[in-house]
Enzyme design. Structure first.
Site: not given
Length: 448
Positions: A43, A48, A51, A178, A182, A437, A442
């Site tokens: 990782c 990750c 990346k 993935y 990616e 908002h 939301e």
């Protein structure tokens, strides 16, 4: 005095191994950890973290373009691959040092050598030295899998993509998971001509069908060429270093880089598991029980090397649970239900719980609530890209079974929402919450 050199010997200094080592040491265990490359694991070093930094860097091509509608102008913007690459690698150095400092501060002995198991309590180091431990924890992670066909040796893996000497003009990505999506998004954003090749007609298996379809639509609109039900015949290397890629019996396609991103396999080859009689499955993954113990009482395993979930936060939880169980006399297991996950594609996907098809298979009739919208920023920037939020609800109890999103910042939004899904909250709990908002988040409390 103990008859062993160490109470715990950890093989692999990735996320799971480091957590297990330092926590075990804090409980009074004498701990050593062996790592043949760098401290931090996949990782931090080659996965990750670097990346995600590439993902950030690749966003600027669209952001610079979108900025025109927000009043910004730039004169001749240029991208420098070497500058981004080297800055990322320097950050990897920083993290390697940080993880090393953490282990040192917890009195964990770091051995920068390859280690091999030679018995239930015995480990041989690359230097030839043999040490013993009451417990051995295997945390060596996984490694990219590369299919075998003529010329497949010319393919690169995700490990290599952080070290390219130049930004490739043309990239072919093999895979539909993935990692493939990616890197396809990254190099498309950086200006490369990208083709994604998948041997089946399904990308991102395990994610909700609606999100998969939406990502294909958006990726295609961004200029990524997606070839489904396509297989490689052979790859030939030209004298100038370029590659001729043959697929589905068609004429060759030229590429500068062909990335193999078809999955990862537990890195158990040459680890010596057979010397201690440790059982593995057909894919080489170490079989463990709920406490991460193998069939050999003194040997445990956590993280991607096991036959469980290949995610960094899961490995960390497993390492923590191991230390609590073995060295704190507090047996702990990891709850694998409702693990949130993300794909840092462009736009990103985030998901927790059951997909629609999984929910229908398990519960029969379910309610589906969704919102299909353009983020305010995309509207103003005149970008047609649409987001999709989807909630799957059990009919009688109104309990939320799954929540799936594709759109800007989807992973950042889902992390908090995943707490509600994990807690077993109902759709009504979301309905009763006042919207924040204006925000994309939301939409979660306005789903119809």
């Amino acid at each position: 005095m103990s008859k062993y050199d160490y109470d715990l010997f950890v093989i692999g200094a990735g996320s799971g191994g480091v957590r297990a080592a330092r926590v075990s040491s804090s409980y009074g265990a004498k701990v050593a950890i062996a790592e043949e490359y760098r401290v931090g694991g996949t990782c931090v070093i080659r996965g990750c973290v670097p990346k995600k930094l590439l993902v950030y860097g690749s966003h600027f091509s669209e952001e610079l373009e979108d900025g025109k509608n927000f009043g910004w102008t730039w004169e001749n913007p240029k991208f420098d691959w070497i500058k981004l690459r080297d800055h990322i690698l320097s950050d990897v150095d920083r993290l390697n040092n940080a993880y090393t400092d953490t282990l040192n501060s917890h009195d964990v002995e770091i051995i920068l050598e390859r280690a091999e198991i030679v018995g239930p309590h015995e480990i041989k180091l690359a230097s030839g030295k043999t040490v013993t431990a009451k417990y051995i924890l295997v945390a060596v992670g996984a490694w990219p899998a590369v299919a075998e066909f003529p010329g497949s040796e010319h393919m690169l893996t995700s490990n290599d993509m952080f070290h390219l000497e130049n930004l490739p003009e043309t990239v072919i990505v093999s895979g539909g998971g993935y990692i493939a999506n990616e890197f396809a998004g990254i190099f498309n954003g950086l200006g490369s001509n990208v083709t994604l090749v998948n041997r089946s007609d399904v990308i991102l298996r395990g994610y909700d069908e609606s999100l998969r379809d939406r990502l294909i639509q958006i990726s295609t609109a961004k200029g990524i060429n997606i070839k489904l039900n396509c297989t490689f015949d052979k790859i030939e290397k030209r004298d100038d270093g370029a590659l001729d890629v043959y697929m589905n019996g068609d004429n060759p396609v030229r590429a500068d880089v062909v990335l193999a991103a078809t999955g990862r396999r537990p890195k158990t080859d040459g680890l010596g598991l057979e010397n201690a009689g440790v059982e593995t499955n057909d894919y080489g993954a170490i079989k463990v029980d709920e406490y991460s113990r193998t069939n050999v009482d003194s040997i445990y395993a956590v993280g991607d090397v096991t036959d469980r979930v290949q995610l960094t936060p899961v490995a960390i939880r497993e390492g923590q649970a191991f230390a609590e169980t073995v060295f704190n006399d507090t047996p702990k297991t990891v709850d694998y239900d409702c693990i949130p996950s993300a794909v840092f594609s462009q736009p990103p996907i985030a998901s927790v719980g059951l997909t629609e098809s999984e929910a229908r298979k398990k519960y029969g009739d379910v309610k589906i609530y969704s919102s299909d919208f353009r983020a305010m920023r995309n509207v103003f920037a005149d970008r047609p890209e649409r987001s999709l939020y989807k909630m799957i609800v059990e009919v009688t109890s109104e309990k939320i079974l799954g929540l799936h999103m594709i759109g800007p910042d989807a992973p950042e939004i889902l992390q908090a929402a995943a707490v509600a899904v994990k807690a077993g909250l109902t759709k009504q709990a979301f309905d009763d919450t006042i919207a924040l908002h204006p925000s994309m988040a939301e939409e979660l409390v306005l789903l119809k």
